[in-house]
Design a protein around this motif. Structure first.
Motif, PDB file in Angstrom:
ATOM      1  N   GLY A  47      27.643  18.502   9.487  1.00  0.00           N
ATOM      2  CA  GLY A  47      28.514  19.524  10.041  1.00  0.00           C
ATOM      3  C   GLY A  47      27.925  20.315  11.189  1.00  0.00           C
ATOM      4  N   ARG A  48      26.983  19.758  11.901  1.00  0.00           N
ATOM      5  CA  ARG A  48      26.361  20.489  13.016  1.00  0.00           C
ATOM      6  C   ARG A  48      26.479  19.710  14.333  1.00  0.00           C
ATOM      7  N   LEU A  49      27.487  18.885  14.446  1.00  0.00           N
ATOM      8  CA  LEU A  49      27.726  18.166  15.692  1.00  0.00           C
ATOM      9  C   LEU A  49      28.198  19.157  16.755  1.00  0.00           C
ATOM     10  N   PRO A  50      27.580  19.172  17.928  1.00  0.00           N
ATOM     11  CA  PRO A  50      27.978  20.161  18.938  1.00  0.00           C
ATOM     12  C   PRO A  50      29.346  19.852  19.537  1.00  0.00           C
ATOM     13  N   GLU A  51      30.053  20.914  19.942  1.00  0.00           N
ATOM     14  CA  GLU A  51      31.266  20.742  20.737  1.00  0.00           C
ATOM     15  C   GLU A  51      30.821  20.642  22.187  1.00  0.00           C
ATOM     16  N   VAL A  52      30.646  19.413  22.658  1.00  0.00           N
ATOM     17  CA  VAL A  52      30.009  19.223  23.954  1.00  0.00           C
ATOM     18  C   VAL A  52      30.894  19.720  25.097  1.00  0.00           C
ATOM     19  N   LEU A  53      30.221  20.029  26.182  1.00  0.00           N
ATOM     20  CA  LEU A  53      30.865  20.529  27.395  1.00  0.00           C
ATOM     21  C   LEU A  53      32.002  19.613  27.837  1.00  0.00           C
ATOM     22  N   THR A  54      33.073  20.213  28.324  1.00  0.00           N
ATOM     23  CA  THR A  54      34.141  19.447  28.975  1.00  0.00           C
ATOM     24  C   THR A  54      34.282  19.928  30.410  1.00  0.00           C
ATOM     25  N   ARG A  55      34.858  19.095  31.230  1.00  0.00           N
ATOM     26  CA  ARG A  55      35.012  19.459  32.638  1.00  0.00           C
ATOM     27  C   ARG A  55      35.905  20.687  32.798  1.00  0.00           C
ATOM     28  N   ARG A  56      36.923  20.792  31.943  1.00  0.00           N
ATOM     29  CA  ARG A  56      37.850  21.933  32.052  1.00  0.00           C
ATOM     30  C   ARG A  56      37.143  23.263  31.820  1.00  0.00           C
ATOM     31  N   GLN A  57      36.002  23.248  31.153  1.00  0.00           N
ATOM     32  CA  GLN A  57      35.296  24.492  30.863  1.00  0.00           C
ATOM     33  C   GLN A  57      34.494  25.015  32.052  1.00  0.00           C
ATOM     34  N   LEU A  58      34.290  24.189  33.071  1.00  0.00           N
ATOM     35  CA  LEU A  58      33.552  24.648  34.251  1.00  0.00           C
ATOM     36  C   LEU A  58      34.410  25.624  35.052  1.00  0.00           C
ATOM     37  N   ARG A  59      33.839  26.786  35.325  1.00  0.00           N
ATOM     38  CA  ARG A  59      34.577  27.796  36.088  1.00  0.00           C
ATOM     39  C   ARG A  59      34.154  27.841  37.555  1.00  0.00           C
ATOM     40  N   GLY A  60      33.085  27.129  37.884  1.00  0.00           N
ATOM     41  CA  GLY A  60      32.632  27.166  39.263  1.00  0.00           C
ATOM     42  C   GLY A  60      31.612  26.097  39.547  1.00  0.00           C
ATOM     43  N   ASP A  61      31.253  25.988  40.803  1.00  0.00           N
ATOM     44  CA  ASP A  61      30.252  25.041  41.287  1.00  0.00           C
ATOM     45  C   ASP A  61      29.216  25.864  42.047  1.00  0.00           C
ATOM     46  N   LEU A  62      27.939  25.702  41.693  1.00  0.00           N
ATOM     47  CA  LEU A  62      26.902  26.576  42.233  1.00  0.00           C
ATOM     48  C   LEU A  62      25.975  25.897  43.238  1.00  0.00           C
ATOM     49  N   GLU A  96      17.874  12.401  28.594  1.00  0.00           N
ATOM     50  CA  GLU A  96      16.680  12.563  27.751  1.00  0.00           C
ATOM     51  C   GLU A  96      15.964  13.880  28.057  1.00  0.00           C
ATOM     52  N   LEU A  97      15.846  14.207  29.343  1.00  0.00           N
ATOM     53  CA  LEU A  97      15.190  15.461  29.710  1.00  0.00           C
ATOM     54  C   LEU A  97      16.031  16.674  29.318  1.00  0.00           C
ATOM     55  N   ILE A  98      17.348  16.545  29.374  1.00  0.00           N
ATOM     56  CA  ILE A  98      18.210  17.646  28.927  1.00  0.00           C
ATOM     57  C   ILE A  98      17.945  17.960  27.464  1.00  0.00           C
ATOM     58  N   LEU A  99      17.848  16.932  26.655  1.00  0.00           N
ATOM     59  CA  LEU A  99      17.590  17.131  25.230  1.00  0.00           C
ATOM     60  C   LEU A  99      16.272  17.869  25.017  1.00  0.00           C
ATOM     61  N   ARG A 100      15.255  17.501  25.790  1.00  0.00           N
ATOM     62  CA  ARG A 100      13.956  18.184  25.659  1.00  0.00           C
ATOM     63  C   ARG A 100      14.040  19.627  26.139  1.00  0.00           C
ATOM     64  N   ALA A 101      14.703  19.833  27.277  1.00  0.00           N
ATOM     65  CA  ALA A 101      14.805  21.188  27.835  1.00  0.00           C
ATOM     66  C   ALA A 101      15.605  22.098  26.912  1.00  0.00           C
ATOM     67  N   ARG A 102      16.639  21.563  26.316  1.00  0.00           N
ATOM     68  CA  ARG A 102      17.479  22.353  25.414  1.00  0.00           C
ATOM     69  C   ARG A 102      16.660  22.879  24.243  1.00  0.00           C
ATOM     70  N   GLY A 103      15.686  22.090  23.812  1.00  0.00           N
ATOM     71  CA  GLY A 103      14.821  22.518  22.724  1.00  0.00           C
ATOM     72  C   GLY A 103      13.959  23.713  23.093  1.00  0.00           C
ATOM     73  N   HIS A 104      13.742  23.946  24.385  1.00  0.00           N
ATOM     74  CA  HIS A 104      12.970  25.101  24.861  1.00  0.00           C
ATOM     75  C   HIS A 104      13.848  26.335  25.054  1.00  0.00           C
ATOM     76  N   GLN A 127      26.995  15.955  28.555  1.00  0.00           N
ATOM     77  CA  GLN A 127      27.461  15.581  27.223  1.00  0.00           C
ATOM     78  C   GLN A 127      26.442  14.695  26.517  1.00  0.00           C
ATOM     79  N   ARG A 128      25.881  13.744  27.252  1.00  0.00           N
ATOM     80  CA  ARG A 128      24.876  12.861  26.660  1.00  0.00           C
ATOM     81  C   ARG A 128      23.632  13.645  26.241  1.00  0.00           C
ATOM     82  N   GLY A 129      23.408  14.782  26.894  1.00  0.00           N
ATOM     83  CA  GLY A 129      22.299  15.649  26.522  1.00  0.00           C
ATOM     84  C   GLY A 129      22.681  16.722  25.519  1.00  0.00           C
ATOM     85  N   TRP A 130      23.876  16.619  24.916  1.00  0.00           N
ATOM     86  CA  TRP A 130      24.341  17.498  23.844  1.00  0.00           C
ATOM     87  C   TRP A 130      24.598  18.929  24.315  1.00  0.00           C
TER      88      TRP A 130
END
Length: 582
Positions: free
Chosen positions: A327-342, A514-522, A549-552
């Motif tokens: 029961g801890r599967l993340p609700e991964v990011l969707t494109r509709r949730q992006l409010r801007g481009d930086l 793969e790097l996203i997964l590691r960075a998220r842990g920090h 999404q692949r990086g959770w």
């Protein structure tokens, strides 16, 4: 099929390499490189433009426009054909090796008579490059690594190439009478950064019309397999596409099965076996009686096995099944949730569109609530940025923002260059005038691991650096990433409040999943940015979302899903960390 723009882009890029090899005229080669890039990113289809329209493309003059017209009319360009005859095919292949390039390929051909990749590898192992000017033992090591990169890429293609082709085929098959469902499956549905082949799945009660339509597609150069429910074609570019037709009752099980990955599927099947069930592409069955239990939707198959539906980009057997069961599967990011481009560029530096054109697209086509313009800073000398130019742009951004009754809040930013010592382009007082600063490595890629890591950490510690851009600088299949200690960089990002960019350019997708997964842990926060240099490229942000999404990553992890007020508080908090106490 590739857009005519992409075909011309590839042709002119090849011509630029041929010019470098045959004449060494760097200025002329660069002109064709710039034209290739402009044509590839241009919104309008070049095949529908007249001569005046072609010459309106940035970096396209009369001579280049004539060559485009010649190609569109005849399928060839005589100047390119003539240049090809002067360079053996093997030498042209050498230019594709990361870390080599046309100039050095020419040296190897003229000095050592190396005219193929196998001959180059043999020359390296024999130590023949070490006495050449500009080469050496370290060069040999880098070139061998470049050969490995090229060979590892093999026939794999980037996401947009596979995605556009798959979209055309899905549209064609969806129009066939009797089609109930038609979708992309395989690694493309999982949004892997490169794709080896394309899988298409159709739900229909009769398969024959789809097999006939598929093998007759204009994209098909060769039919490599043909059967009653499964066929395969190879396109003119060499990419294999497989079609499978299943009964609508089996749709969900088949889509799960053909999406993969293999490791994910094996684990799901084992879960079914432990429950006395059998899972195949035809459905989930009772192992004893053979009775089909569920199969119509993926959701029902996963649910019967005690799990919620798992988004395709997560299906790599990296803990997603255990997370789903617990029961801890993340609700991964969707494109509709992006409010801007930086992170975006205009024609003030190396972009292809004006400020107004980019802002209009951000508002009308993407509906952003905020939008950052981040043209290059002066240390990237080829962009010819000056203090005066950037300040003039700032005023232009302010005026344009004030005139918008509806549309995004405009942020005036810049993409800074991280110097070898970790410094950036402008002094603190000047940097304080920007709403947002992205900082990226653009040069000196060969620094050692310790020095490169210190360089990036120092940039993160700058209170005016809010986003760390394209971390590793890699170009997929063309340039390896820089050598850093990623965990030390991620710890610095978390400590200093610097967001880590997921760069959406499909030949970067940097940082990787793969790097996203590691960075998220920090505890790092992220910015999913397009790094768009044209209006068309703004849409490329979907590839960054797929990588995220692949990086959770969830919306909470990504700063450009936040409200404008929260984003500005994040930026201000970073600045406060650098202010002296009192």
């Amino acid at each position: 099929m590739a857009r005519p723009n992409e075909e011309v882009e590839a042709l002119f890029q090849e011509y630029a390499d041929l010019i470098s090899i045959t004449t060494g005229d760097a200025h002329r080669a660069r002109a064709y490189e710039k034209a290739a890039r402009s044509i590839g990113g241009y919104d309008a289809d070049v095949s529908r433009l007249d001569d005046k329209g072609l010459r309106a493309i940035p970096n396209v003059g009369s001579s280049i426009a004539d060559k485009i017209s010649e190609y569109l009319r005849t399928g060839r360009v005589s100047a390119v054909e003539e240049a090809r005859t002067r360079v053996p095919a093997g030498v042209r292949q050498l230019t594709a090796i990361p870390m080599l390039g046309p100039k050095r390929a020419k040296t190897l051909y003229e000095t050592l008579h190396v005219s193929s990749v196998p001959e180059l590898v043999e020359a390296i192992h024999a130590g023949r490059l070490r006495d050449l000017r500009g080469f050496g033992a370290r060069s040999e090591e880098k070139i061998l690594h470049g050969v490995e990169l090229m060979q590892a890429a093999g026939d794999r293609v980037l996401l947009p190439v596979a995605g556009e082709l798959a979209g055309e085929i899905v549209a064609a098959l969806s129009a066939v009478t009797g089609c109930v469902r038609c979708e992309i499956a395989g690694s493309l549905r999982r949004m892997r950064e490169t794709v080896g082949d394309v899988d298409i799945l159709v739900a229909a009660r009769k398969s024959e019309p789809f097999m006939a339509a598929f093998t007759a597609l204009p994209q098909a150069a060769e039919v490599v397999a043909e059967g009653p429910t499964k066929s395969g074609i190879r396109t003119r570019s060499g990419l294999r596409v497989d079609l499978r037709v299943v009964h609508p009752d089996a749709w969900g099980a088949a889509l799960l099965y053909f999406t993969g990955s293999r490791a994910h599927n094996i684990k799901v099947r084992r879960i079914a076996q432990r429950q006395g069930l059998k899972l195949s592409e035809y459905g989930l069955f009772d192992a004893e009686s053979g009775r089909r239990i569920v199969s119509r939707t993926e959701e029902k198959v996963y649910q019967r096995l005690g799990m919620p539906w798992i988004p395709p980009p997560l299906r790599e057997d990296r803990g997603e099944i255990e997370a789903a069961q617990e029961g801890r599967l993340p609700e991964v990011l969707t494109r509709r949730q992006l409010r801007g481009d930086l992170h975006t560029h205009t024609d003030l530096t190396d972009g292809l569109a004006t400020l107004e054109e980019m802002v209009r697209a951000a508002a009308d086509e993407h509906g952003y609530s905020y939008y950052a313009i981040t043209d290059h800073a002066p240390a990237l000398a080829m962009q010819r940025m000056t203090d005066e130019k950037i300040l003039q742009q700032r005023e232009q951004v302010r005026r344009l923002g004030a005139s918008l009754h509806k549309g995004p809040r405009l942020l005036h930013g810049t993409e800074l260059n991280i110097a070898p010592d970790g410094g950036v382009d402008w002094p603190d007082g000047f940097l304080a005038g920007f709403d947002l600063c992205v900082a990226s490595v653009h040069s000196h890629f060969q620094q050692g691991r310790a020095a490169m890591t210190r360089r990036i950490v120092r940039a993160c510690e700058n209170p005016h650096v809010h986003v760390l851009g394209h971390l590793t600088t890699r170009l997929i299949g063309k340039r390896p990433g820089i050598d850093i200690d990623p965990d030390e960089v991620f710890a610095a990002c978390a400590r200093t409040g610097t967001a880590l960019e997921v760069n959406s350019q499909p030949d970067r997708l940097d940082v990787s999943d793969e790097l996203i997964l590691r960075a998220r842990g920090h505890g790092v926060k992220f910015a999913v940015d397009s790094d768009a240099h044209s209006v068309r490229a703004l849409d490329g942000i979907r590839y960054g979302v797929g990588t995220a999404q692949r990086g959770w990553l969830t919306a909470e992890d990504v700063i450009n899903t936040w409200s404008r007020q929260r984003l500005l508080r994040f930026i201000e908090a970073k600045r406060r960390r650098g202010r002296p106490a009192g």
